[in-house]
Design an enzyme around this catalytic site. Structure first.
Site, PDB file in Angstrom:
ATOM      1  N   LYS A 291       0.833  -1.214   0.000  1.00 49.00           N
ATOM      2  CA  LYS A 291       0.000   0.000   0.000  1.00 49.00           C
ATOM      3  C   LYS A 291       0.861   1.255   0.000  1.00 49.00           C
ATOM      4  CE  LYS A 291      -3.011   0.431   3.520  1.00 49.00           C
ATOM      5  NZ  LYS A 291      -3.059   1.656   4.335  1.00 49.00           N
ATOM      6  N   SER A 292       1.856   1.311   0.873  1.00 45.39           N
ATOM      7  CA  SER A 292       2.715   2.500   0.969  1.00 45.39           C
ATOM      8  C   SER A 292       3.423   2.766  -0.355  1.00 45.39           C
ATOM      9  CB  SER A 292       3.787   2.291   2.036  1.00 45.39           C
ATOM     10  OG  SER A 292       3.233   2.254   3.313  1.00 45.39           O
TER      11      SER A 292
ATOM     12  N   ARG B  10       2.892   5.959  -3.263  1.00 40.43           N
ATOM     13  CA  ARG B  10       4.024   6.793  -3.688  1.00 40.43           C
ATOM     14  C   ARG B  10       4.314   6.622  -5.174  1.00 40.43           C
ATOM     15  NH1 ARG B  10       4.401   5.689   1.681  1.00 40.43           N
ATOM     16  NH2 ARG B  10       5.595   7.064   3.063  1.00 40.43           N
TER      17      ARG B  10
ATOM     18  N   GLY C  51      -4.624   7.851   5.770  1.00 36.66           N
ATOM     19  CA  GLY C  51      -3.749   8.843   6.394  1.00 36.66           C
ATOM     20  C   GLY C  51      -2.539   9.130   5.526  1.00 36.66           C
TER      21      GLY C  51
ATOM     22  N   ARG D 281      -8.422  11.877  12.702  1.00 33.05           N
ATOM     23  CA  ARG D 281      -6.987  11.630  12.942  1.00 33.05           C
ATOM     24  C   ARG D 281      -6.184  12.935  12.998  1.00 33.05           C
ATOM     25  NH1 ARG D 281      -5.141   6.670   9.398  1.00 33.05           N
ATOM     26  NH2 ARG D 281      -3.328   6.858  10.767  1.00 33.05           N
TER      27      ARG D 281
ATOM     28  N   ASP E  98       2.247  -1.267  11.863  1.00 27.75           N
ATOM     29  CA  ASP E  98       0.958  -1.699  11.316  1.00 27.75           C
ATOM     30  C   ASP E  98       0.610  -3.143  11.676  1.00 27.75           C
ATOM     31  OD1 ASP E  98       0.532   0.774  10.107  1.00 27.75           O
ATOM     32  OD2 ASP E  98       1.661   0.197   8.327  1.00 27.75           O
TER      33      ASP E  98
ATOM     34  N   LYS F 263      -4.320   5.418  14.923  1.00 26.38           N
ATOM     35  CA  LYS F 263      -4.374   4.775  13.603  1.00 26.38           C
ATOM     36  C   LYS F 263      -5.830   4.786  13.111  1.00 26.38           C
ATOM     37  CE  LYS F 263      -0.043   4.014  13.111  1.00 26.38           C
ATOM     38  NZ  LYS F 263       0.692   4.731  12.070  1.00 26.38           N
TER      39      LYS F 263
ATOM     40  N   ARG G 122      -7.380  -3.653   9.604  1.00 19.54           N
ATOM     41  CA  ARG G 122      -6.404  -4.565  10.226  1.00 19.54           C
ATOM     42  C   ARG G 122      -6.979  -5.228  11.484  1.00 19.54           C
ATOM     43  NH1 ARG G 122      -2.516  -3.750   6.687  1.00 19.54           N
ATOM     44  NH2 ARG G 122      -1.821  -1.643   6.212  1.00 19.54           N
TER      45      ARG G 122
HETATM   46  C1  S3P Z   1       2.767   4.777   6.327  1.00 21.01           C
HETATM   47  C2  S3P Z   1       3.322   5.128   7.525  1.00 21.01           C
HETATM   48  C3  S3P Z   1       2.803   4.668   8.820  1.00 21.01           C
HETATM   49  C4  S3P Z   1       1.875   3.464   8.666  1.00 21.01           C
HETATM   50  C5  S3P Z   1       0.902   3.645   7.547  1.00 21.01           C
HETATM   51  C6  S3P Z   1       1.609   3.862   6.231  1.00 21.01           C
HETATM   52  C7  S3P Z   1       3.354   5.322   5.076  1.00 21.01           C
HETATM   53  O1  S3P Z   1       2.068   5.705   9.428  1.00 21.01           O
HETATM   54  O2  S3P Z   1       1.197   3.229   9.871  1.00 21.01           O
HETATM   55  O3  S3P Z   1       0.067   2.511   7.442  1.00 21.01           O
HETATM   56  O4  S3P Z   1       3.003   4.838   3.979  1.00 21.01           O
HETATM   57  O5  S3P Z   1       4.178   6.239   5.166  1.00 21.01           O
HETATM   58  P1  S3P Z   1       2.786   6.798  10.400  1.00 21.01           P
HETATM   59  O6  S3P Z   1       3.750   7.524   9.568  1.00 21.01           O
HETATM   60  O7  S3P Z   1       1.673   7.668  10.890  1.00 21.01           O
HETATM   61  O8  S3P Z   1       3.416   5.992  11.491  1.00 21.01           O
END
Ligand code: S3P
Length: 442
Positions: free
Chosen positions: A31-32, A36, A104, A132, A325, A352, A397
């Site tokens: 996902k991250s 990006r 987020g 959040r 996570d 979260k 999750r």
């Molecule tokens: C993420 C960073 C984390 C993670 C989120 C994805 C990211 O959050 O919990 O699921 O893609 O940069 P935080 O930066 O708030 O810890």
């Protein structure tokens, strides 16, 4: 389905012990990295092809936001996107609010990126995201000269006024957060001079690695990153690995269910993401990384998991950021281990998609576990879980973690409010049943 839906209309699962887990499969894309990849491909010159893109609601929302800002994005087949980049200054005013859904990552990264645009924008999210904390990105962005406002001063919607000239800052982040670091670095793309971020503990460096892969000069080491404005990104092809956070549910389930033997193919195993592997190994788990190779955001491997008896541990605080996570899955491992597990230094879990300390403590207690919540962690007595009903609070999750817990329970577990699993892991139910989970719609 949003928080306003009546309970009866909410999607639910009925989960119960299945068979020993077996099989050889891949989980959906990271996902991250998918977020990006779309963002940087959109801002690049030329065409990028993204393979392994996560077809989740969160990442599709990000792609839709860039399409609204004039970026051509094709989906020739599932999990593939062709992005026709518009260049670093090529985004167009979207004409309306930009909906980040549950994400987020989308909202915080976009806050940084949009702070440097010539146009105004408004970022909104669903009921969970709207609660959040956003001051953590608003404050450093304002220090850079950005105009980022929020109606109540700290939560979405975020209102960003464009046309500001940004200046680089040296930012000592009070929180170990890749999202905060990334928001500042992305504003830094549009700032005069150098932008530097230091973190209290190293977090995933995907923004740094991917900007560099798209050709932007970035200096980075664990816990710090620096870049300057005034460069360009060049389109390129990206292969997104399987999401370790999705694999985590199968890793924990296979460790716990007797007789299990599972192979998960092509999972990202960057050390900033895989604290859970270290924690599970401390507990006695039998997990091997096979065929390790390099990916765009760190190493990728096949993960082989066999059942092994687990025992409780005092989780080292140094591991928390590297498994941020994975706590819902880890809490299930602890509840089914022998002995006590202590978690401290994990206060971030309270902000979260849900308050994950409270959600896991409440749900595990409903299944008969003895759990004590603390401000920044929990104490979990391992033992035998029983049948019961738990609420995922609309947190993907939490829902999947309780599907794992149910495989070890004495009977059927009803899991309420599970529709949000589609944000990160579409097809979880089908894949889980195929691997041996007892799981059906309820
Ligand atoms: C993420 C960073 C984390 C993670 C989120 C994805 C990211 O959050 O919990 O699921 O893609 O940069 P935080 O930066 O708030 O810890």
């Amino acid at each position: 389905m949003g928080a306003a839906s009546p309970p009866s209309a909410r999607e639910a699962w009925l989960a119960s012990p299945g068979r020993a887990l077996s099989g050889d499969f891949t989980v959906p894309g990271d996902k991250s990295i998918s977020h990006r990849a779309v963002m940087f491909a959109a801002l690049a010159d030329g065409r990028s092809r993204i393979d392994g893109f996560l077809e989740g609601e969160d990442t599709r929302a990000t792609a839709a936001i860039f399409a609204r800002m004039g970026v051509g994005i094709e989906a020739p087949s599932p999990s593939c996107r062709i992005v026709h980049g518009v260049g670093i200054d090529g985004l167009r005013a979207p004409g309306g609010e930009l909906d980040c859904g549950n994400s987020g990552t989308a909202m915080r990264l976009l806050a940084g990126l949009l702070a440097g645009q010539a146009f105004d924008s408004v970022l909104v999210g669903d009921a969970s995201l709207s609660k959040r904390p956003m001051l953590r990105v608003m404050a450093p962005l304002r220090d850079m000269g950005a105009a980022v406002g929020s109606d109540d001063g700290e939560r979405p919607p975020l209102r960003i006024t464009g046309g500001r000239s940004l200046r680089g800052i040296a930012f000592d982040s009070p929180v170990a957060s890749a999202q905060v670091k990334s928001a500042v670095l992305l504003a830094g793309l549009y700032a005069q001079g150098e932008t530097a971020v230091r973190e209290p503990r190293p977090t995933r460096d995907y923004t740094e690695r991917m900007l560099a892969a798209f050709g932007w000069p970035v200096a980075f080491a664990p816990g710090e990153a620096r870049l300057s404005g005034g460069h360009r990104l060049a389109g390129r092809d990206i292969e997104v690995p399987g999401d370790f956070s999705s694999a985590a549910f199968f890793i924990v389930a296979a460790s716990l269910v007797p007789g299990s033997d599972l192979l998960l193919r092509s999972v990202g195993i960057d050390p900033r993401r895989t604290g859970l592997l270290e924690a599970l190994r401390m507990m006695g788990a039998d997990i091997r990384e096979l065929d390790r190779r390099d990916g765009v955001c760190g190493p990728v491997a096949d993960i082989a998991v066999r059942h092994a008896p687990l025992r409780g541990i005092d989780l080292p605080e140094a591991l928390v950021a590297d498994m941020i996570d994975e706590f819902p899955a880890f809490a299930v491992a602890a509840a089914c281990a022998s002995g006590t597990t202590r978690v401290t230094g994990a206060g971030e879990l309270r902000v979260k998609e849900s308050d994950r300390i409270s959600a896991m403590a409440t749900g595990l207690e409903a299944l008969g576990a003895r759990v004590r919540e603390t401000a920044d962690g929990m104490l979990i007595e391992g033992g035998r879980l029983r049948a019961g009903r738990v609420d995922s609070l609309g947190d993907h999750r939490i829902a999947m973690a309780f599907a794992v817990a149910a495989q070890l329970a004495g009977g059927e577990v009803a899991i309420d409010d599970v529709a949000n699993v589609a944000t990160s892991f579409p097809g979880f139910g089908t894949l889980a049943r195929g691997a041996g989970f007892g799981l059906r719609s309820g």
